[in-house]
Every structure is written in C-alpha cells, then in structure tokens.
Design a protein around this motif. Structure first.
Motif, short mmCIF file in Angstrom:
data_model
loop_
_atom_site.label_atom_id
_atom_site.label_comp_id
_atom_site.label_asym_id
_atom_site.label_seq_id
_atom_site.Cartn_x
_atom_site.Cartn_y
_atom_site.Cartn_z
N GLY A 161 0.99 -1.10 -0.13
CA GLY A 161 0.07 -0.03 -0.09
C GLY A 161 0.86 1.17 -0.07
O GLY A 161 2.10 1.29 0.65
N GLY A 201 -1.72 -3.41 0.31
CA GLY A 201 -2.58 -2.85 -0.69
C GLY A 201 -3.46 -4.11 -1.43
O GLY A 201 -3.02 -5.00 -1.57
N ASN A 202 -4.46 -3.64 -1.83
CA ASN A 202 -5.40 -4.61 -2.68
C ASN A 202 -4.72 -4.65 -4.08
O ASN A 202 -4.92 -3.69 -4.93
CB ASN A 202 -6.72 -3.97 -2.74
N ASP A 218 -12.63 -6.07 -5.59
CA ASP A 218 -12.61 -5.68 -4.12
C ASP A 218 -12.28 -6.87 -3.14
O ASP A 218 -12.76 -8.03 -3.49
CB ASP A 218 -14.03 -5.15 -3.70
N ILE A 274 -8.16 1.32 7.98
CA ILE A 274 -7.82 1.94 6.63
C ILE A 274 -8.07 3.60 6.99
O ILE A 274 -8.77 3.93 8.04
CB ILE A 274 -8.96 1.69 5.63
N THR A 309 -9.46 7.17 6.44
CA THR A 309 -10.68 7.55 6.17
C THR A 309 -10.53 9.04 5.43
O THR A 309 -9.40 9.78 5.43
CB THR A 309 -11.76 8.13 7.27
N ILE A 315 -12.25 -4.15 1.26
CA ILE A 315 -11.12 -3.24 0.37
C ILE A 315 -11.25 -3.09 -0.69
O ILE A 315 -11.16 -4.23 -1.75
CB ILE A 315 -9.81 -3.90 0.81
N ASP A 337 -7.19 0.50 -2.81
CA ASP A 337 -7.23 0.92 -1.52
C ASP A 337 -6.09 0.42 -0.79
O ASP A 337 -5.69 -0.94 -0.90
CB ASP A 337 -8.52 0.70 -0.86
N PHE A 393 -4.35 -0.80 3.21
CA PHE A 393 -5.00 -0.96 4.43
C PHE A 393 -3.76 -1.50 5.33
O PHE A 393 -2.89 -1.90 4.96
CB PHE A 393 -5.87 -2.09 4.44
#
Length: 305
Positions: free
Chosen positions: A52, A94-95, A100, A119, A121, A133, A137, A139
């Motif tokens: 990420g 990270g994704n 998702d 995560i 905001t 996720i 995005d 995390f």
C-alpha cells in the motif's frame, strides 16, 4: 495498484513537483516511518503488488495508472515482527486485484497477526471495522509473532465472519470526522490492534486501554459484561456516540460517568458536549449477549406447510 507493472512515474499528471507526495510506510525508520518518493533514492520504480502507498495532493486531481491487470485470485504476503517495536509491526498493504477484497474469514487468513485491518478515512482518521477493501485501496495490518503472514483467496461466496459473531463497533463522531473502536467477545482476551494516531489532530479519539496501551480493536472473554471506553476530545464541541453491534445482544448500555446518563445504544445514539481537558475515562459500556430462549419466552415456528 491493481496492475502488475504500473510505473510510479505515470501516477502523477501534474508537472509541478510541489503538487503531490507519494509515501510508503516503514515502521523500522523511527521518526521517519513515512518514506517519501521524492527523497528516497531506492524508492520502488513500479508499484509493488500487495504493497500500500499513501498519496497526498495539493488539490483534487486525477491519478493515472497503466499496465497489465493482475488476474490472479490469491496472494500471500510474508511480513516481519519486531518484539517491543510497535510501529515496526504495522504494515501498509494494498489490494493488488482488479476486484474488491472481501475480508471475511473464509477468504483471509492472518498468521501471527491481529485479526482485523485499519484504513485511512477521508477525514484523516482511521476506520477499524473493515470488511471490504476496494480496488486501489491500502490497508494497515499488525503482526504479533514470529514469521507472520497474510494470505487471501478470492471466493465466489462471502462466507461467514465467525470472529465477529459477537462484536460492537463503537463510533464517536463530531464536526471534524469520526473515530471508532471495535470490541470483540471472542471467547478469550488477546493482544489487540494498537490505535494509530490520526493524521487529522482535530478528530476526537475513542479507544479501549489495556496495560496502558490504546487499542482500536480488542478481544475480550465472551462472558465480559462491562468494558471501559476512553474518549478524548481534541477540541471543545458536540459529539455523538453510536454502536453497530454484530451478533445477538440482549442489552447494550452506554454509561456516562460525568452526567450519570445511561443510554440504550440498541435503540438510540448518545449526544453530549466535551472539552479537551476532560478525563478520558468517561464511559462504560454494559452488555449482555442473548442466550438460549427460555421455556416461557415467546417464539415463532412453522408446523408442516
């Protein structure tokens, strides 16, 4: 990045070097955990799959990525653990997929890690009650023992979030944004997910404490009936505390030690005023998990057709 070979140099659409920043997180760099792409010569030339990043812009803009979509349906991330070094045990993942990520237990496996993620905001705080996720995005995860790793396998069905069979998401909100803490009645008490300092210092903080440490996620024995919830307002204002329970709760009562007011959070939210100088040990949550129906309880059943 959902691509396997996206170049970082393509990410920025502006020619002004002062309009953006891109960081990766390294908890081993005490005092400089956020590594800036502009100042680190060894910064990744391409977005690393499963890592990420934190992007910051001077004004609203469009980020551009190009490359080969990651068409894998699983990944395993080997992580590190350093005893006594909290920040070094946070990892910003990270994704990596073009879909998702569903964080249900049937899909994600945490080995020697806290069960749960955080995560960032839009208000500059953190959300500790995350089940999905989105594409693109990042995390945070937290390791707790040697040879930690996280694995994820895409599944057609959502599965069951067994760990959250009985849990409460306590949400404190004000003008500057919201903060939350997740209380789990998991049948045992474990080391929790340490609270991360918000980027936005004006957001009020809500958390639980254990042996002097603050937590955003914490597990308690399934028979726990009271949990002390700490609240700190960084500025004077009006605030609201709400609860989102998962599971079967017979009672869920918020007790304000300052005013003596008791609020049934299963029915309504609690509104109050707070200042930055107040004692953080203001609230207690009293709870009871619903058990089996007694012989005299009302019930609904179907007989035959």
């Amino acid at each position: 990045s959902p691509f396997t070979d996206a170049s970082i140099s393509d990410f920025f659409t502006t020619g002004d070097d002062n309009d953006y920043d891109l960081y990766k997180f390294d908890g081993n760099q005490v005092g400089a955990e956020w590594q800036n792409q502009k100042t680190i010569a060894t910064f990744d030339p391409q977005f690393v799959s499963g890592r990420g990043y934190l992007a910051s812009y001077q004004a609203e803009t469009t980020a551009t990525l190009s490359g080969t979509l990651n068409n894998a349906t699983s990944f395993t991330k080997e992580l590190s653990y350093n005893e006594g070094e909290d920040l070094a045990n946070f990892h910003l993942l990270g994704n990596p997929f073009s879909f998702d990520m569903n964080m249900d237990n049937a899909n994600a496996t945490f080995t020697n890690m806290v069960q749960g993620v955080a995560i960032v905001t839009a208000q500059g705080g953190y959300n500790y009650d995350v089940t999905s996720i989105p594409v693109g995005d990042g995390f945070f995860v937290m390791t707790t023992g040697s040879e930690p790793s996280m694995s994820y396998t895409h599944a057609a069905s959502k599965g069951t979030r067994g760990v959250d069979a009985n849990s409460i998401n306590i949400i404190a909100s004000g003008e500057s944004g919201y903060d939350n803490v997740v209380i789990r009645l998991a049948g045992y008490e474990t080391e929790g997910f340490t609270k991360i300092d918000n980027f936005n210092k004006e957001i009020a903080e809500v958390y639980v404490e254990n042996f002097g440490k603050r937590y955003g996620i914490m597990s308690y024995d399934e028979n726990t009936t009271e949990v002390e919830v700490s609240f700190h307002a960084n500025q004077m204002g009006n605030y609201t505390i709400a609860a989102v329970p998962s599971g079967k709760f017979q009672t869920l009562t918020l007790v304000d030690r300052f005013t003596g007011i008791e609020t049934n959070l299963l029915v309504e939210d609690y509104h109050f005023t707070a200042t930055s100088s107040e004692d953080v040990n203001r609230f207690i949550v009293k709870l009871a998990v619903s058990g089996q129906q007694s012989a005299n309880s009302n019930f609904v059943y179907q007989s035959g057709e």
